[in-house]
Scaffold this motif. Structure first.
Motif, PDB file in Angstrom:
ATOM      1  N   LEU A 227       0.392  -1.111  -0.085  1.00 58.07           N
ATOM      2  CA  LEU A 227      -0.180  -0.343  -0.042  1.00 58.07           C
ATOM      3  C   LEU A 227       0.969   0.698   0.284  1.00 58.07           C
ATOM      4  O   LEU A 227       0.686   2.218  -0.942  1.00 58.07           O
ATOM      5  N   ASP A 260       2.165   6.802  15.301  1.00 60.89           N
ATOM      6  CA  ASP A 260       0.978   6.048  15.140  1.00 60.89           C
ATOM      7  C   ASP A 260      -0.186   7.083  14.510  1.00 60.89           C
ATOM      8  O   ASP A 260      -0.334   7.999  15.348  1.00 60.89           O
ATOM      9  N   ASP A 262      -3.144   9.208  14.365  1.00 62.22           N
ATOM     10  CA  ASP A 262      -4.568   9.110  15.981  1.00 62.22           C
ATOM     11  C   ASP A 262      -5.644   8.768  15.226  1.00 62.22           C
ATOM     12  O   ASP A 262      -6.301   9.469  14.286  1.00 62.22           O
ATOM     13  N   PHE A 264      -7.430   6.315  13.814  1.00 63.47           N
ATOM     14  CA  PHE A 264      -7.632   5.904  12.631  1.00 63.47           C
ATOM     15  C   PHE A 264      -8.894   5.721  12.190  1.00 63.47           C
ATOM     16  O   PHE A 264      -9.445   5.153  11.847  1.00 63.47           O
ATOM     17  N   LYS A 265      -9.026   4.534  13.433  1.00 61.98           N
ATOM     18  CA  LYS A 265     -10.506   4.343  13.592  1.00 61.98           C
ATOM     19  C   LYS A 265     -11.623   5.100  12.718  1.00 61.98           C
ATOM     20  O   LYS A 265     -12.404   4.752  12.050  1.00 61.98           O
ATOM     21  N   ARG A 266     -11.531   5.924  13.403  1.00 62.67           N
ATOM     22  CA  ARG A 266     -12.537   7.513  12.912  1.00 62.67           C
ATOM     23  C   ARG A 266     -12.436   7.442  11.853  1.00 62.67           C
ATOM     24  O   ARG A 266     -13.594   7.831  10.954  1.00 62.67           O
ATOM     25  N   ASN A 268     -11.262   5.761   9.258  1.00 61.50           N
ATOM     26  CA  ASN A 268     -12.063   4.594   8.024  1.00 61.50           C
ATOM     27  C   ASN A 268     -13.320   4.842   8.315  1.00 61.50           C
ATOM     28  O   ASN A 268     -14.250   4.464   7.345  1.00 61.50           O
ATOM     29  N   ASP A 277      -7.062   4.827   3.250  1.00 65.16           N
ATOM     30  CA  ASP A 277      -5.729   3.654   3.037  1.00 65.16           C
ATOM     31  C   ASP A 277      -4.924   5.112   1.855  1.00 65.16           C
ATOM     32  O   ASP A 277      -3.541   5.286   2.095  1.00 65.16           O
ATOM     33  N   LEU A 280      -2.382   6.563   4.999  1.00 73.53           N
ATOM     34  CA  LEU A 280      -2.061   5.701   4.984  1.00 73.53           C
ATOM     35  C   LEU A 280      -0.087   6.509   3.717  1.00 73.53           C
ATOM     36  O   LEU A 280       0.199   6.283   4.870  1.00 73.53           O
ATOM     37  N   GLU A 303      -1.463   0.978  10.785  1.00 71.98           N
ATOM     38  CA  GLU A 303      -1.459   2.003  11.032  1.00 71.98           C
ATOM     39  C   GLU A 303      -0.583   2.887  11.915  1.00 71.98           C
ATOM     40  O   GLU A 303      -0.574   4.279  12.010  1.00 71.98           O
TER      41      GLU A 303
HETATM   42  N1  LIG Z   1      -7.855   2.082   5.527  1.00 64.42           N
HETATM   43  C1  LIG Z   1      -7.177   0.880   6.389  1.00 64.42           C
HETATM   44  N2  LIG Z   1      -6.798   0.959   7.394  1.00 64.42           N
HETATM   45  C2  LIG Z   1      -6.397   0.131   8.504  1.00 64.42           C
HETATM   46  C3  LIG Z   1      -5.344  -0.787   7.794  1.00 64.42           C
HETATM   47  N3  LIG Z   1      -4.844  -1.406   8.707  1.00 64.42           N
HETATM   48  C4  LIG Z   1      -5.193  -1.213   9.677  1.00 64.42           C
HETATM   49  N4  LIG Z   1      -6.077  -0.062   9.621  1.00 64.42           N
HETATM   50  C5  LIG Z   1      -7.425   0.362  10.165  1.00 64.42           C
HETATM   51  O1  LIG Z   1      -6.287   0.769  11.568  1.00 64.42           O
HETATM   52  C6  LIG Z   1      -7.312   1.281  12.566  1.00 64.42           C
HETATM   53  C7  LIG Z   1      -6.862   1.246  14.126  1.00 64.42           C
HETATM   54  O2  LIG Z   1      -7.540   1.622  14.568  1.00 64.42           O
HETATM   55  P1  LIG Z   1      -7.457   1.768  16.427  1.00 64.42           P
HETATM   56  O3  LIG Z   1      -6.163   0.257  16.713  1.00 64.42           O
HETATM   57  O4  LIG Z   1      -8.175   1.278  17.561  1.00 64.42           O
HETATM   58  O5  LIG Z   1      -6.264   2.603  16.423  1.00 64.42           O
HETATM   59  P2  LIG Z   1      -7.303   4.417  16.734  1.00 64.42           P
HETATM   60  O6  LIG Z   1      -8.853   4.325  16.043  1.00 64.42           O
HETATM   61  O7  LIG Z   1      -6.374   5.069  16.102  1.00 64.42           O
HETATM   62  O8  LIG Z   1      -7.304   5.432  18.410  1.00 64.42           O
HETATM   63  P3  LIG Z   1      -6.135   5.656  18.825  1.00 64.42           P
HETATM   64  O9  LIG Z   1      -4.481   4.689  18.307  1.00 64.42           O
HETATM   65  O10 LIG Z   1      -6.184   5.071  19.384  1.00 64.42           O
HETATM   66  O11 LIG Z   1      -5.587   7.021  18.490  1.00 64.42           O
HETATM   67  C8  LIG Z   1      -8.601  -0.178  12.784  1.00 64.42           C
HETATM   68  O12 LIG Z   1      -9.673   0.552  11.906  1.00 64.42           O
HETATM   69  C9  LIG Z   1      -8.055  -0.389  11.394  1.00 64.42           C
HETATM   70  O13 LIG Z   1      -8.977  -1.829  10.841  1.00 64.42           O
HETATM   71  C10 LIG Z   1      -4.942  -0.421   5.877  1.00 64.42           C
HETATM   72  O14 LIG Z   1      -4.333  -0.650   5.483  1.00 64.42           O
HETATM   73  N5  LIG Z   1      -6.388   0.191   5.967  1.00 64.42           N
END
Ligand SMILES: Nc1nc2c(ncn2[C@@H]2O[C@H](COP(=O)(O)OP(=O)(O)OP(=O)(O)O)[C@@H](O)[C@H]2O)c(=O)[nH]1
Length: 383
Positions: A227, A260, A262, A264-266, A268, A277, A280, A303
């Protein structure tokens, strides 16, 4: 001539059948195209010997010369790309010269077709010159490529160039002894024999070059994150261990930054996975732009990114973090429509860091602290 053309056509069909088209690299595509153009050239040449009227003959012969000449330009590009001396968007002097030769020769051949010495001298002179340029491209020093296939192409092109020049001189200055292309002249007998051998050897060399390219692609895929284009975790760890050992041996400062993104789940959830993506990829690009050439960046997890900063103390490492943060804020707002923030843990190599794991553990603890303290900041690890 017909037998040689049939061989050529078989090769032009077999090569893309063996290699494929979609999944092969740009160099291999050029090689396939070169073979196809050469086959087309010979087809036109054979057809031109069958027609009796001047104009179809002129048209077919001119097309034949143009296609053969273009085939050599394409082969030259394939070799340059395989040997790492050219780029797909190359506009080098060599390429311009080759295309100019093709254009001028085709034009000159078509216009001066009625003069046999002119057209035979011109076509063979230009083709011979282009063959020599292909031979030189294959001979150019290229670490990382196998000498065998390059030597075969260089030798066969040099031999063909000699025969072609010879034919050109005969046609231009000794027309009575070489009155037409299929005349039973020793040069044509030699050419028929050598061409078949050269065709076989060249096809083998092209397949070798293609195999080398495929191996290189596989090696790259094995160490790269698909990616972001950064090193993957395993490759990053392997290289980081070497850099860490060097830093310890020569007592050089070294920093490890764990990054890392911040919330990132949000990202998505609110903007979609594709936008996630893109985010990233943006972070990877920012790292690529901000880091020095000796530094080592990799995608460590989803992430999460790891950066090893060679010859770097805490102060400059913290400045880098500020620069990176600012660029990312600006660029993410423009490119993604929202501001991307990250938390980071920074560990400077200390006396107690025996292994990479020791350093990683301290950077990870610091990253955890940064998250706990409210995110969007860097925390320096305790020694
Ligand atoms: N789009 C995308 N999402 C990814 C990839 N790899 C991991 N993720 C997403 O990254 C997110 C990580 O979420 P969390 O570990 O809860 O962390 P966060 O939401 O960033 O929260 P904090 O780290 O505490 O700020 C998850 O929703 C994964 O699905 C990828 O290659 N592409």
């Amino acid at each position: 001539m017909v037998a040689f053309s049939v061989n050529l056509f078989a090769g032009a069909i077999a090569l893309p059948t063996i290699m494929g088209w979609r999944r092969i690299g740009i160099a291999a595509r050029h090689a396939v195209l070169a073979t196809g153009l050469q086959a087309l050239g010979w087809l036109c040449l054979v057809l031109s010997t069958l027609v009796r009227n001047e104009w179809p003959d002129r048209l077919l012969s001119t097309l034949a010369m143009g296609a053969m000449s273009a085939s050599l330009v394409t082969l030259w590009r394939a070799i340059r790309l395989w040997t790492g001396h050219g780029r797909p968007d190359e506009r080098s002097l060599g390429l311009i010269a080759l295309w100019l030769l093709t254009g001028l020769m085709t034009l000159g051949y078509g216009i001066g077709f009625t003069s046999y010495p002119w057209r035979v001298g011109l076509a063979n002179g230009v083709l011979g010159l282009q063959m020599l340029m292909v031979a030189m491209a294959a001979l150019t020093h290229s670490p990382g490529t196998h000498r065998g296939w390059r030597a075969v192409i260089a030798a066969s092109m040099a031999i063909m160039a000699t025969i072609t020049f010879w034919r050109g001189i005969l046609g231009a200055f000794f027309t009575e002894s070489y009155p037409f292309l299929t005349a039973p002249h020793p040069i044509n007998q030699l050419s028929a024999l050598v061409s078949s051998v050269v065709l076989l050897l060249n096809s083998m060399a092209l397949l070798m070059a293609y195999r080398e390219e495929a191996e290189r692609q596989l090696r790259e895929q094995a160490i790269t994150d698909g990616l972001t284009g950064l090193l993957n975790r395993r490759a990053w760890t392997e290289r980081a261990e070497v850099l860490l050992a060097d830093a310890r041996r020569y007592q050089q400062p070294l920093g490890l930054m764990m990054i890392d993104i911040d919330h990132f789940k949000r990202v998505n959830d609110e903007h979609g996975h594709a936008r996630g993506d893109q985010a990233l990829q943006l972070v990877a690009r920012m790292l690529h732009e901000q880091l020095r050439s000796g530094d080592l960046a990799g995608r460590y997890g989803g992430e999460e990114f790891c950066v090893l900063l060679t010859h770097t103390r805490e102060g400059p490492a913290l400045s880098l973090d500020q620069r990176l943060r600012q660029c990312l804020r600006l660029e993410s707002e423009q490119a993604l429509g929202f501001v991307l923030e990250y938390s980071a843990g920074l560990a400077a190599l200390g006396e107690n860091d025996r292994t990479l794991d020791d350093l990683l553990r301290r950077a990870d603890d610091a990253l955890y602290e940064a998250k706990r303290a409210g995110r969007a900041q860097v925390v320096l690890a305790a020694r």
